[in-house]
Motif scaffolding. Structure first.
Motif, short mmCIF file in Angstrom:
data_model
loop_
_atom_site.label_atom_id
_atom_site.label_comp_id
_atom_site.label_asym_id
_atom_site.label_seq_id
_atom_site.Cartn_x
_atom_site.Cartn_y
_atom_site.Cartn_z
N THR A 111 3.57 -6.42 9.11
CA THR A 111 3.37 -5.44 8.02
C THR A 111 4.81 -4.86 8.02
O THR A 111 5.05 -3.85 9.14
N ARG A 112 5.40 -4.65 6.93
CA ARG A 112 6.52 -4.15 6.65
C ARG A 112 6.32 -2.68 6.55
O ARG A 112 5.22 -2.36 5.78
N LEU A 121 2.76 3.06 14.61
CA LEU A 121 1.44 2.79 14.69
C LEU A 121 0.94 1.65 13.84
O LEU A 121 0.61 0.53 14.27
N VAL A 122 1.59 1.61 12.75
CA VAL A 122 1.58 0.70 11.93
C VAL A 122 2.25 -0.80 12.38
O VAL A 122 1.55 -2.07 12.38
N ARG A 123 3.33 -0.66 13.11
CA ARG A 123 4.31 -1.71 13.58
C ARG A 123 3.24 -2.28 14.95
O ARG A 123 3.32 -3.57 14.85
N THR A 124 2.53 -1.42 15.55
CA THR A 124 1.93 -1.82 16.46
C THR A 124 0.86 -2.37 16.16
O THR A 124 0.22 -3.66 16.67
N ILE A 134 0.85 -1.15 0.11
CA ILE A 134 -0.20 0.00 -0.21
C ILE A 134 0.84 1.29 0.09
O ILE A 134 1.85 1.38 0.78
N PHE A 135 0.60 2.31 -0.81
CA PHE A 135 1.34 3.30 -1.08
C PHE A 135 0.25 4.70 -0.52
O PHE A 135 -0.69 4.85 -1.24
N ALA A 193 -5.33 1.00 9.37
CA ALA A 193 -6.41 0.09 9.16
C ALA A 193 -5.86 -0.93 8.06
O ALA A 193 -6.24 -2.12 8.28
N PHE A 194 -4.94 -0.59 7.09
CA PHE A 194 -4.37 -1.68 6.14
C PHE A 194 -3.42 -2.58 6.88
O PHE A 194 -3.55 -3.88 6.60
N ALA A 195 -2.67 -2.35 7.81
CA ALA A 195 -1.95 -3.02 8.60
C ALA A 195 -2.79 -4.13 9.40
O ALA A 195 -2.65 -5.34 9.50
N GLN A 196 -3.82 -3.54 9.80
CA GLN A 196 -4.82 -4.41 10.68
C GLN A 196 -5.37 -5.53 9.77
O GLN A 196 -5.75 -6.67 10.19
N ALA A 197 -5.60 -5.02 8.74
CA ALA A 197 -5.99 -6.27 7.44
C ALA A 197 -4.98 -6.94 6.98
O ALA A 197 -5.24 -7.86 6.16
N GLY A 198 -3.74 -7.05 7.53
CA GLY A 198 -2.79 -7.75 7.20
C GLY A 198 -1.64 -7.45 5.76
O GLY A 198 -1.37 -8.42 5.35
#
Length: 301
Positions: free
Chosen positions: A85-86, A77-80, A36-37, A52-57
């Protein structure tokens, strides 16, 4: 027009994330192999979308904005949200074509693809009458909202086309492009000529992306993210602040839903994150038959 109104759909309105678009429930793992960009990911809706995209895997999320400190906050926040998710970022001004091009190249080099692009960066200056406006300030809305979106579109499209081709060959949906519009695109409000015309143009730009690249498998959407109490929202006149009642998670989760393929039939159209997606989908035959949710001149009473 049945339940369809001339400007908006008569659907249940949501103000925050709900079950049908919850990235941790209904949409769990829906982004599991996607890159995702996101432009404008340092705070507010862009930050919530990254999460949200991180939560969606999501496989990876690439962030851009002008503030490195804020980007680092979003990255954390993404890493948490999902340690698997890279996440990488680039300090980038969307009005600078070379900076956007470099960020897109870096994203593709690090993660191998771009499956979803979200042009979230935006700007709203003071509301003043055209005859009293500052020319540079007026045009700044177009530079960020329109030119910035164009830059994201221009440089992510080759990767999105490849995503659509590759994923399509496997029976999956790819090549999703989300442009942040506004409900203001549908209004003419005194003093908002710069912002509202730029957002109206975003809707038409979305249609052109679809017209030019439909055969390439691209699915482009112009999205009203709701009334969110972001810095941009608070830039509106004080009497408009009562409409800032929506949580950033609504638009963020709506973006994840758009990227699942379930809304591919609505490509090239203006959609509101407030609209209930189950009810929206039920109107698919009517929307497609009458070519609704696009910019058109009304020539008959």
């Amino acid at each position: 027009m049945s339940s369809i109104q001339s400007q908006f759909l008569d659907l249940t309105a949501h103000n925050t994330c709900y079950d049908a678009i919850d990235p941790q429930v209904a949409l769990k793992d829906s982004a599991s192999d996607k890159v995702i960009f996101i432009a404008g990911a340092s705070k507010g809706i862009g930050q919530a979308t990254a999460t949200a995209f991180a939560q969606a895997g999501a496989k990876a999320v690439y962030l851009t904005a002008r503030s490195e400190e804020a980007l680092k906050e979003t990255q954390n926040l993404v890493r948490t949200a999902n340690p698997n998710t890279r996440c990488a970022y680039a300090v980038c001004d969307v009005t600078d074509a070379r900076q956007v091009e470099a960020a897109v190249k870096d994203c593709a080099a690090q993660f191998g693809a771009i499956d979803v692009a979200d042009a979230n960066a935006g700007y709203l200056g003071p509301w003043v009458k055209i005859g009293e406006s500052d020319p540079e300030g007026w045009w700044r809305n177009w530079e960020v909202n329109m030119q910035g979106s164009y830059h994201v579109i221009r440089y992510t499209l080759p990767h999105l086309i490849e995503s659509a081709k590759t994923r399509g060959a496997e029976g999956r949906s790819g090549g999703h492009l989300i442009l942040i519009s506004s409900i203001g695109a549908q209004f003419v409000m005194p003093g908002a000529s710069d912002y509202q015309t730029s957002k109206h143009a975003i809707n038409r730009l979305c249609e052109f992306v679809q017209s030019d690249h439909d055969e390439d498998g691209i699915k482009c959407f112009a999205v009203h993210p709701g009334g969110v109490a972001t810095d941009i929202g608070h830039s509106m006149p004080a009497h408009m602040h009562e409409y800032l009642v929506d949580d950033p998670s609504l638009a963020a989760s709506f973006a994840v839903w758009l990227s699942t393929g379930d809304a591919d039939w609505a490509k090239g159209r203006y959609l509101s994150a407030n609209w209930d997606v189950t009810e929206l989908t039920a109107l698919k035959p009517e929307i497609l038959r009458d070519d609704l949710l696009v910019n058109r001149l009304r020539a008959k009473a």
